[in-house]
Design an enzyme around this catalytic site. Sequence first.
Site, PDB file in Angstrom:
ATOM      1  CG  ASN A 136     -30.765 -23.793 -10.072  1.00 27.37           C
ATOM      2  OD1 ASN A 136     -30.800 -23.757  -8.832  1.00 27.37           O
ATOM      3  ND2 ASN A 136     -31.374 -24.734 -10.766  1.00 27.37           N
TER       4      ASN A 136
ATOM      5  NE  ARG B 101     -28.026 -30.831  -2.296  1.00 27.27           N
ATOM      6  CZ  ARG B 101     -29.284 -30.542  -2.541  1.00 27.27           C
ATOM      7  NH1 ARG B 101     -30.248 -30.929  -1.695  1.00 27.27           N
ATOM      8  NH2 ARG B 101     -29.658 -29.867  -3.593  1.00 27.27           N
ATOM      9  N   GLY B 102     -27.560 -27.520  -0.982  1.00 33.25           N
ATOM     10  CA  GLY B 102     -28.734 -26.701  -1.309  1.00 33.25           C
ATOM     11  C   GLY B 102     -28.598 -25.365  -0.592  1.00 33.25           C
TER      12      GLY B 102
ATOM     13  CG  ASP C  51     -27.548 -22.760  -5.993  1.00 33.17           C
ATOM     14  OD1 ASP C  51     -27.437 -23.477  -4.989  1.00 33.17           O
ATOM     15  OD2 ASP C  51     -28.020 -23.169  -7.068  1.00 33.17           O
TER      16      ASP C  51
HETATM   17  O1  MRU Z   1     -24.609 -28.306  -5.315  1.00 33.88           O
HETATM   18  P1  MRU Z   1     -25.874 -28.273  -4.545  1.00 33.88           P
HETATM   19  O2  MRU Z   1     -26.589 -29.578  -4.457  1.00 33.88           O
HETATM   20  O3  MRU Z   1     -25.744 -27.567  -3.214  1.00 33.88           O
HETATM   21  O4  MRU Z   1     -26.713 -27.334  -5.497  1.00 33.88           O
HETATM   22  C1  MRU Z   1     -27.808 -26.664  -5.129  1.00 33.88           C
HETATM   23  C2  MRU Z   1     -28.934 -27.169  -5.894  1.00 33.88           C
HETATM   24  O5  MRU Z   1     -29.434 -28.226  -5.585  1.00 33.88           O
HETATM   25  C3  MRU Z   1     -29.540 -26.426  -6.979  1.00 33.88           C
HETATM   26  O6  MRU Z   1     -28.759 -25.567  -7.661  1.00 33.88           O
HETATM   27  C4  MRU Z   1     -30.880 -25.902  -6.526  1.00 33.88           C
HETATM   28  O7  MRU Z   1     -31.721 -25.880  -7.606  1.00 33.88           O
HETATM   29  C5  MRU Z   1     -30.826 -24.554  -5.882  1.00 33.88           C
HETATM   30  S1  MRU Z   1     -30.466 -24.636  -4.213  1.00 33.88           S
HETATM   31  C6  MRU Z   1     -32.000 -24.468  -3.558  1.00 33.88           C
END
Ligand code: MRU
Length: 369
Positions: free
Chosen positions: A258, A54-55, A248
């Site tokens: 985000n 994820r991320g 994101d």
């Molecule tokens: O739902 P996720 O864990 O994929 O979400 C992403 C994130 O962890 C955050 O929104 C993050 O701050 C940005 S992704 C680098």
Amino acid sequence: MKVSGTRFRTIWLKGDDPGVVQVIDQRKLPHAFKVLELRTVEDCRAAIQDMTVRGAGLIGATAGYGMYIAALTSPEKGTRAFIEKAAEILVATRPTAANLAWAVNRQLAAIRACPTREESVKAALSTAAAIADEDAESCRRIGGHGKEIIIEMARKKRGGTIHILTHCNAGWLAFVDYGSATAPIYAAFDAGVAVHVWVDETRPRNQGASLTAWELGQHGVPHDLITDNAGGHLMQHGLVDLVLTGADRVTRNGDAANKIGTYLKAAAAKDNGIPFYVALPSSSFDFGRVDGVKNIPIEERDSGEVRFVAGKTADGKIETVQICPDTTPARNWGFDVTPARLITRLICERGVCEASEAGILGLFPEEKT
Ligand code: MRU
């Protein structure tokens, strides 16, 4: 970055088998460090959808390797149709992070330019590797630019500790390496600046508690886990010097999507005169969209993530428990959008800019139309 002293990225090809992609299973952290193998498009789809990976950056890199796997496992006849279908399947997994469609489209362009299946596989492999390497390098550069901001703050504070609040995990686990929001923190810490991080737990999946706290601990960065609602109180009492988050998706005019709850931190930071920085690689920009509140697609996830919480029991077992009455309905939006007006600056691999169309296009002049 290092895990118990060993260097890891979050995604790589298995050394003796280029048909296997390996990733860290983030669902198991912080209680276990497990590596998972992805061999099919379905494995890649599932890994993104169930948040094994994820991320924003890592979702993009996994989709990049997913497209390589698609080319590699495609039939001799109907190669192109198989690959195009894989692209559709991968893009449909998660809607908010811009990096996913960006990586798949980059792969499609590379593959469509190849006349044969064999060449498609080669092109897809080098494109997947380039996406991953560029992601890591962009984050390393973000670290360099962001470090200067923290050093300047430390200078003004005459060497006093800089307290940074972050939300969710925009760390190296969310990318291929270094992270976006964490890269400046690691770089400043490595340069000897006294930093301390307030880690929002980040309900409902608790990426702050399980991933950011784990990462910072592995690197030795001082930090404290706080509840999601504590940030405003800390800001009012002078305990936060800087809020630093990832993103994101960021629109052409600087609105930033985000993890849900980020907007509230930005609003509290504004009210308390605390700088609010957003760090992102260029692959997270959506240059074709403006007005993020209205136009960024926000993922709504399973309500079970709100109704249940997983964790380690006193006897070391991982268990999931229900936190509400049996029949309570729940809703679960994964992201929110912080309007550009609340963002002090964006930190990208090319430098630091105002969160505005003029500021962003100053760093990315090729996107002017
Ligand atoms: O739902 P996720 O864990 O994929 O979400 C992403 C994130 O962890 C955050 O929104 C993050 O701050 C940005 S992704 C680098």
